[in-house]
Motif scaffolding. Structure first.
Motif, PDB file in Angstrom:
ATOM      1  N   TRP A  29       3.708 -31.894 -17.667  1.00  0.00           N
ATOM      2  CA  TRP A  29       4.844 -31.340 -18.388  1.00  0.00           C
ATOM      3  C   TRP A  29       5.274 -32.333 -19.452  1.00  0.00           C
ATOM      4  O   TRP A  29       5.125 -33.530 -19.298  1.00  0.00           O
ATOM      5  CB  TRP A  29       6.014 -31.065 -17.439  1.00  0.00           C
ATOM      6  CG  TRP A  29       5.829 -29.847 -16.605  1.00  0.00           C
ATOM      7  CD1 TRP A  29       5.232 -29.799 -15.385  1.00  0.00           C
ATOM      8  CD2 TRP A  29       6.222 -28.522 -16.915  1.00  0.00           C
ATOM      9  NE1 TRP A  29       5.238 -28.516 -14.917  1.00  0.00           N
ATOM     10  CE2 TRP A  29       5.839 -27.709 -15.842  1.00  0.00           C
ATOM     11  CE3 TRP A  29       6.868 -27.942 -18.003  1.00  0.00           C
ATOM     12  CZ2 TRP A  29       6.074 -26.342 -15.809  1.00  0.00           C
ATOM     13  CZ3 TRP A  29       7.108 -26.575 -17.970  1.00  0.00           C
ATOM     14  CH2 TRP A  29       6.712 -25.790 -16.887  1.00  0.00           C
ATOM     15  N   SER A  30       5.861 -31.830 -20.496  1.00  0.00           N
ATOM     16  CA  SER A  30       6.426 -32.677 -21.533  1.00  0.00           C
ATOM     17  C   SER A  30       7.602 -33.464 -20.964  1.00  0.00           C
ATOM     18  O   SER A  30       8.243 -33.024 -20.001  1.00  0.00           O
ATOM     19  CB  SER A  30       6.903 -31.792 -22.697  1.00  0.00           C
ATOM     20  OG  SER A  30       7.703 -32.520 -23.581  1.00  0.00           O
ATOM     21  N   SER A  31       7.908 -34.594 -21.552  1.00  0.00           N
ATOM     22  CA  SER A  31       9.108 -35.333 -21.172  1.00  0.00           C
ATOM     23  C   SER A  31      10.344 -34.741 -21.844  1.00  0.00           C
ATOM     24  O   SER A  31      11.472 -35.134 -21.555  1.00  0.00           O
ATOM     25  CB  SER A  31       8.965 -36.810 -21.533  1.00  0.00           C
ATOM     26  OG  SER A  31       8.777 -36.954 -22.929  1.00  0.00           O
ATOM     27  N   ASN A  32      10.134 -33.758 -22.726  1.00  0.00           N
ATOM     28  CA  ASN A  32      11.222 -33.099 -23.448  1.00  0.00           C
ATOM     29  C   ASN A  32      11.718 -31.908 -22.624  1.00  0.00           C
ATOM     30  O   ASN A  32      11.088 -30.845 -22.591  1.00  0.00           O
ATOM     31  CB  ASN A  32      10.717 -32.638 -24.821  1.00  0.00           C
ATOM     32  CG  ASN A  32      11.796 -32.005 -25.656  1.00  0.00           C
ATOM     33  OD1 ASN A  32      12.674 -31.327 -25.155  1.00  0.00           O
ATOM     34  ND2 ASN A  32      11.708 -32.216 -26.962  1.00  0.00           N
ATOM     35  N   GLN A  33      12.846 -32.076 -21.967  1.00  0.00           N
ATOM     36  CA  GLN A  33      13.364 -31.017 -21.098  1.00  0.00           C
ATOM     37  C   GLN A  33      13.719 -29.751 -21.866  1.00  0.00           C
ATOM     38  O   GLN A  33      13.571 -28.651 -21.333  1.00  0.00           O
ATOM     39  CB  GLN A  33      14.566 -31.513 -20.296  1.00  0.00           C
ATOM     40  CG  GLN A  33      14.175 -32.500 -19.218  1.00  0.00           C
ATOM     41  CD  GLN A  33      15.346 -32.907 -18.353  1.00  0.00           C
ATOM     42  OE1 GLN A  33      16.509 -32.809 -18.743  1.00  0.00           O
ATOM     43  NE2 GLN A  33      15.042 -33.382 -17.160  1.00  0.00           N
ATOM     44  N   THR A  34      14.146 -29.875 -23.104  1.00  0.00           N
ATOM     45  CA  THR A  34      14.469 -28.687 -23.901  1.00  0.00           C
ATOM     46  C   THR A  34      13.222 -27.839 -24.115  1.00  0.00           C
ATOM     47  O   THR A  34      13.263 -26.611 -23.947  1.00  0.00           O
ATOM     48  CB  THR A  34      15.090 -29.080 -25.250  1.00  0.00           C
ATOM     49  OG1 THR A  34      16.289 -29.825 -25.009  1.00  0.00           O
ATOM     50  CG2 THR A  34      15.417 -27.862 -26.093  1.00  0.00           C
ATOM     51  N   SER A  35      12.115 -28.470 -24.445  1.00  0.00           N
ATOM     52  CA  SER A  35      10.846 -27.732 -24.607  1.00  0.00           C
ATOM     53  C   SER A  35      10.420 -27.100 -23.288  1.00  0.00           C
ATOM     54  O   SER A  35       9.955 -25.954 -23.255  1.00  0.00           O
ATOM     55  CB  SER A  35       9.745 -28.663 -25.099  1.00  0.00           C
ATOM     56  OG  SER A  35      10.019 -29.121 -26.390  1.00  0.00           O
ATOM     57  N   ASN A  36      10.550 -27.842 -22.206  1.00  0.00           N
ATOM     58  CA  ASN A  36      10.180 -27.319 -20.890  1.00  0.00           C
ATOM     59  C   ASN A  36      11.050 -26.119 -20.522  1.00  0.00           C
ATOM     60  O   ASN A  36      10.553 -25.118 -19.988  1.00  0.00           O
ATOM     61  CB  ASN A  36      10.320 -28.409 -19.824  1.00  0.00           C
ATOM     62  CG  ASN A  36       9.348 -29.542 -20.029  1.00  0.00           C
ATOM     63  OD1 ASN A  36       8.332 -29.406 -20.707  1.00  0.00           O
ATOM     64  ND2 ASN A  36       9.657 -30.686 -19.439  1.00  0.00           N
ATOM     65  N   ARG A  37      12.339 -26.203 -20.809  1.00  0.00           N
ATOM     66  CA  ARG A  37      13.252 -25.096 -20.515  1.00  0.00           C
ATOM     67  C   ARG A  37      12.869 -23.853 -21.313  1.00  0.00           C
ATOM     68  O   ARG A  37      12.876 -22.738 -20.781  1.00  0.00           O
ATOM     69  CB  ARG A  37      14.681 -25.490 -20.844  1.00  0.00           C
ATOM     70  CG  ARG A  37      15.257 -26.514 -19.923  1.00  0.00           C
ATOM     71  CD  ARG A  37      16.608 -26.985 -20.409  1.00  0.00           C
ATOM     72  NE  ARG A  37      17.175 -27.975 -19.514  1.00  0.00           N
ATOM     73  CZ  ARG A  37      18.318 -28.585 -19.742  1.00  0.00           C
ATOM     74  NH1 ARG A  37      19.018 -28.326 -20.836  1.00  0.00           N
ATOM     75  NH2 ARG A  37      18.763 -29.473 -18.880  1.00  0.00           N
ATOM     76  N   ASP A  38      12.541 -24.051 -22.580  1.00  0.00           N
ATOM     77  CA  ASP A  38      12.122 -22.911 -23.412  1.00  0.00           C
ATOM     78  C   ASP A  38      10.875 -22.253 -22.832  1.00  0.00           C
ATOM     79  O   ASP A  38      10.770 -21.021 -22.781  1.00  0.00           O
ATOM     80  CB  ASP A  38      11.846 -23.353 -24.850  1.00  0.00           C
ATOM     81  CG  ASP A  38      13.105 -23.751 -25.605  1.00  0.00           C
ATOM     82  OD1 ASP A  38      14.223 -23.411 -25.140  1.00  0.00           O
ATOM     83  OD2 ASP A  38      12.970 -24.417 -26.650  1.00  0.00           O
TER      84      ASP A  38
END
Length: 87
Positions: A29-38
Motif C-alpha cells: 500500500w502507499s504511505s499516502n493515506q489519502t490515496s489509499n482512502r480514495d
C-alpha cells in the motif's frame, strides 16, 4: 474498479446472497493515506453495484493504510470482519 465489479458479477451469478470481502491488509500500500482512502472508497462503491460486500482488516493494518478514524465503508453499510488472536 473493473476487477471488483467483475468479481461481484461472478459471485452474484453463483450465489447472490454471498458477501464479497474486500481484504485490506498491509502489503504494497502507499504511505499516502489519502490515496489509499480514495482507492478503498472506489472499491467499496464498485462492490456495492451488485450484492453484499464487507471489509476484512485488522486494526493495525487499517490504521496504517487508511487511518484508524476513517470509516467510509461503515457509512455505506459494509460489515467488518476482523481477526482476533488469543494467546
Amino acid at each position: 474498479m473493473a476487477q471488483v465489479r467483475d468479481a461481484r458479477a461472478m459471485l452474484d451469478g453463483v450465489n447472490p446472497s454471498a458477501i464479497l470481502w474486500l481484504d485490506i491488509e498491509r502489503f504494497k500500500w502507499s504511505s499516502n493515506q489519502t490515496s489509499n482512502r480514495d482507492f478503498i472508497a472506489s472499491m467499496t462503491d464498485a462492490c456495492l453495484t451488485g450484492g453484499r460486500c464487507g471489509v476484512y482488516s485488522s486494526f493495525n493494518s487499517w490504521s496504517a493504510i487508511a487511518g484508524a478514524s476513517w470509516d467510509y465503508p461503515k457509512t455505506r453499510g459494509l460489515p467488518l470482519w476482523y481477526p482476533h488472536y488469543d494467546g
